[in-house]
Write a protein that holds these residues in place. Structure first.
Motif, PDB file in Angstrom:
ATOM      1  N   ASP A 148      21.703 -18.859  15.611  1.00  0.00           N
ATOM      2  CA  ASP A 148      20.881 -18.354  14.503  1.00  0.00           C
ATOM      3  C   ASP A 148      21.677 -18.382  13.209  1.00  0.00           C
ATOM      4  OD1 ASP A 148      19.232 -17.005  12.776  1.00  0.00           O
ATOM      5  OD2 ASP A 148      19.144 -15.141  13.936  1.00  0.00           O
ATOM      6  N   ARG A 149      21.191 -19.108  12.206  1.00  0.00           N
ATOM      7  CA  ARG A 149      21.911 -19.212  10.931  1.00  0.00           C
ATOM      8  C   ARG A 149      21.958 -17.890  10.172  1.00  0.00           C
ATOM      9  NH1 ARG A 149      23.055 -24.300   8.518  1.00  0.00           N
ATOM     10  NH2 ARG A 149      23.894 -23.048   6.807  1.00  0.00           N
ATOM     11  N   ASP A 150      21.133 -16.917  10.557  1.00  0.00           N
ATOM     12  CA  ASP A 150      21.217 -15.596   9.928  1.00  0.00           C
ATOM     13  C   ASP A 150      22.456 -14.833  10.362  1.00  0.00           C
ATOM     14  OD1 ASP A 150      18.898 -15.890   8.455  1.00  0.00           O
ATOM     15  OD2 ASP A 150      17.612 -14.980   9.988  1.00  0.00           O
ATOM     16  N   PRO A 152      26.164 -14.281  10.307  1.00  0.00           N
ATOM     17  CA  PRO A 152      27.125 -14.738   9.291  1.00  0.00           C
ATOM     18  C   PRO A 152      28.202 -15.657   9.843  1.00  0.00           C
ATOM     19  CG  PRO A 152      27.437 -12.401   9.782  1.00  0.00           C
ATOM     20  CD  PRO A 152      26.156 -12.809  10.433  1.00  0.00           C
ATOM     21  N   ASP A 155      26.534 -19.101  10.271  1.00  0.00           N
ATOM     22  CA  ASP A 155      26.347 -19.675   8.941  1.00  0.00           C
ATOM     23  C   ASP A 155      27.658 -20.228   8.387  1.00  0.00           C
ATOM     24  OD1 ASP A 155      24.689 -20.095   6.504  1.00  0.00           O
ATOM     25  OD2 ASP A 155      26.094 -18.638   5.652  1.00  0.00           O
ATOM     26  N   SER A 156      28.762 -19.511   8.657  1.00  0.00           N
ATOM     27  CA  SER A 156      30.070 -19.943   8.159  1.00  0.00           C
ATOM     28  C   SER A 156      30.487 -21.288   8.755  1.00  0.00           C
ATOM     29  CB  SER A 156      31.126 -18.876   8.485  1.00  0.00           C
ATOM     30  OG  SER A 156      32.394 -19.260   8.013  1.00  0.00           O
ATOM     31  N   TYR A 158      28.608 -23.811   9.462  1.00  0.00           N
ATOM     32  CA  TYR A 158      27.905 -24.906   8.779  1.00  0.00           C
ATOM     33  C   TYR A 158      28.257 -24.980   7.293  1.00  0.00           C
ATOM     34  CZ  TYR A 158      25.280 -25.505  13.054  1.00  0.00           C
ATOM     35  OH  TYR A 158      24.931 -25.758  14.356  1.00  0.00           O
ATOM     36  N   ARG A 159      28.658 -23.856   6.706  1.00  0.00           N
ATOM     37  CA  ARG A 159      29.007 -23.862   5.280  1.00  0.00           C
ATOM     38  C   ARG A 159      30.439 -24.300   5.034  1.00  0.00           C
ATOM     39  NH1 ARG A 159      29.974 -19.800   2.973  1.00  0.00           N
ATOM     40  NH2 ARG A 159      29.843 -18.240   4.627  1.00  0.00           N
TER      41      ARG A 159
END
Length: 567
Positions: A148-150, A152, A155-156, A158-159
């Motif tokens: 889940d990209r929510d 953190p 998300d990190s 992929y960022r």
């Protein structure tokens, strides 16, 4: 093993037996920096700089650099390095950016590459021992239990992470400046010496904490530990927190204000831990325990939701994960603490393990709730967070204040329910049930204000009132009885006796049947009033007097006999 420290004489050992030191000696730094400038370079962000410092100074011992594919795969799969040593999270270096990608294409095993900061200054040298591609989705699922990209941490990935991971040992050339924390910065080599050379401790409990100011739940854990260990080492994390946390400068100041005032200063030490948030939940709890071990701690204090991320993990996942490892291989004594709250009936901080009372009497200690209250401009009750900490933290909470609609970062209903578990069902703290429970969606900031005022006024009162009742009956020293209480009881008795006297006269004169039931009373009704008045008189607390109090003190033998004096 470090030449400066003799671990054989200490009650603890670094994880893996060796405290890593990959920092270039001062007398060779200029030469090493000049060499770095001749190498291909990769620009790294502050988070990578922090990780490199942690590796090089031994915080992440026994790792000497970024992981090769064998260690990386093993850690994700089993929480261990390829050689079986416990290690819960992968240490990866996969730079992003077009320029960095071009540099990586030209690198091979055996090459060296300079890692530079935002000023293009070389901070470290990485010697390439492995290059490999990896599956980002697989990494997320194995490390965080979700894609889940929510989340953190997900998300990190992929960022911040590129497609190719570079592995090998790092050599630190220059330390980053820690700004306001530089003067209180401690590396592992400093704490081992402090604990075991200077203070001669036999045991130290470590405590790593994140985004919240020091609250009374933390204090409960700390002081329980201080009952059995020699020292307490508190490490607030000071980097890479979410923006809506309390800014780290203010958190450190809030900690200092409480530690200086309420803790034994010779046995309590604090130093910032500049570490990147991984957001790995229970795996991060293991990492923090090993970090404490590498700083020299013999004990690790782990709270209920240590390193928790919203609802992604069970609230006690950071406890149960330790069941996967033996005490011997962890090499640090893990102390697990349940959720701490303040019980107004016990008049103390407690947990489900120690308190039998229900939510009606409780003030919860929620870090998220505390932050939201500060955003609303409300200092929590002193039983939740000490005012010394809250006053400073309220200046550093981010974002400050509320939005245009008067909302914080969370709905106010969640704040009320997280801090005041009794409020929806009970009219006040410890009070009677509401005729109808309040619905969460109906709670407003007015409820938050009302509950806060209620807690301030009544948190101490409940047990105080109970104690007053017991002492009024038990104290047989007349000097401990308050004069105004004695006078009030005497008046109660006198006045009720006066009522009784008049009612007795009325009963004597009352007719068997009243001529007008709305205007006059018959004998039966007058007798019922008299009976009720007698019950009220009997319920008046006794008036303390020396004669009556002395009757509570008696001994079957002369008092001297109890002192061993025979006749």
């Amino acid at each position: 093993m470090s030449k400066e420290l003799n671990f054989e004489d200490y009650p603890q050992k670094p994880h893996g037996g060796v405290l890593v030191n990959q920092v270039v000696p001062a007398d060779k730094r200029d030469e090493a920096i000049a060499h770095a400038r001749t190498l291909p370079s990769i620009r790294v962000d502050l988070e990578a700089v922090i990780t490199i410092e942690m590796i090089a100074t031994g915080v992440l011992s026994p790792n000497t650099g970024f992981m090769n594919q064998a260690d990386y795969t093993s850690v994700l799969k089993s929480g261990r390095l390829a050689d079986g040593t416990i290690w819960p999270v992968p240490l990866s270096f996969a730079p992003v950016g077009k320029t960095n990608s071009e540099i990586i294409k030209g690198l091979s095993v055996g090459d060296e590459v300079a890692l530079t900061d935002y000023r293009n200054e070389p901070m470290a040298i990485l010697k390439i021992e492995d290059l490999f591609d990896y599956d980002k989705n697989g990494r997320a699922q194995q490390l965080f239990g979700t894609t889940d990209r929510d989340h953190p941490g997900v998300d990190s990935i992929y960022r911040r992470m590129g497609d190719t991971s570079l592995a090998g040992p790092v050599t630190l050339l220059q330390r980053a400046d820690w700004g306001p924390f530089e003067k209180i910065r401690r590396e592992p080599k400093d704490t081992w010496r402090l604990f075991y050379e200077e203070k001669k401790f036999k045991s130290v409990a470590g405590f790593i904490t994140g985004a919240n100011p020091l609250h009374r739940g933390h204090e409960y854990i700390h002081k329980n530990a201080l009952e059995e260990v020699d020292g307490l080492f508190v490490q607030p994390l000071v980097e890479m927190a979410k923006r809506e946390y309390v800014r780290h400068e203010y958190r450190m100041l809030a900690y200092r204000s409480v530690l200086d005032t309420y803790y034994p200063t010779e046995r309590t030490m604090m130093s910032p831990l500049r570490v990147t948030y991984i957001f790995a939940g229970p795996r991060e709890a293991i990492l923090h325990a090993l970090i404490m071990k590498n700083y020299g701690c013999t004990h690790a204090l782990i709270g209920r939701d240590h390193a928790g991320i919203g609802s992604y993990y069970d609230k006690y996942a950071s406890h149960s994960i330790f069941d996967q490892y033996s005490a011997e291989e962890l090499g640090i004594d893990i102390r697990l603490f349940h959720e701490v709250f303040y019980c107004t009936r016990c008049a103390s901080h407690a947990s489900e393990q120690t308190c039998p009372h229900d939510h009606r009497y409780r003030l919860n200690i929620s870090g998220t709730g505390i932050r939201e209250m500060l955003r609303h401009g409300i200092l929590p009750a002193k039983e939740v967070v000490r005012p010394e900490a809250a006053r400073i933290a309220i200046q550093g909470v981010q974002p400050k204040g509320l939005d245009e609609a008067g909302e914080g970062t969370l709905p106010v209903s969640k704040v009320v329910q997280s801090m005041y578990p009794y409020y929806r069902q009970h009219s006040r703290l410890g009070g009677p049930s509401r005729a109808r429970s309040l619905e969460p969606e109906d709670l407003t900031v007015r409820d938050l204000e009302a509950a806060s005022l209620d807690a301030r006024a009544n948190a101490n009162r409940i047990y105080h009132d109970i104690y007053s009742e017991y002492s009024s009956l038990a104290d047989h020293n007349l000097h401990l009885q308050e004069p105004w209480i004695i006078e009030a009881r005497a008046n109660l008795k006198t006045h009720q006796e006066m009522v009784l006297s008049d009612l007795q006269e009325k009963v004597a004169l009352a007719p068997e049947e009243a001529s007008d039931e709305f205007m006059y009373q018959d004998k039966n009704e007058a007798e019922r009033e008299l009976s009720a008045a007698r019950r009220l008189l009997s319920a008046v607390p006794p008036v303390p007097e020396n004669d009556t109090l002395s009757e509570r003190v008696w001994n079957p033998l002369p008092y001297q006999r109890y002192r061993g004096v025979d006749e």
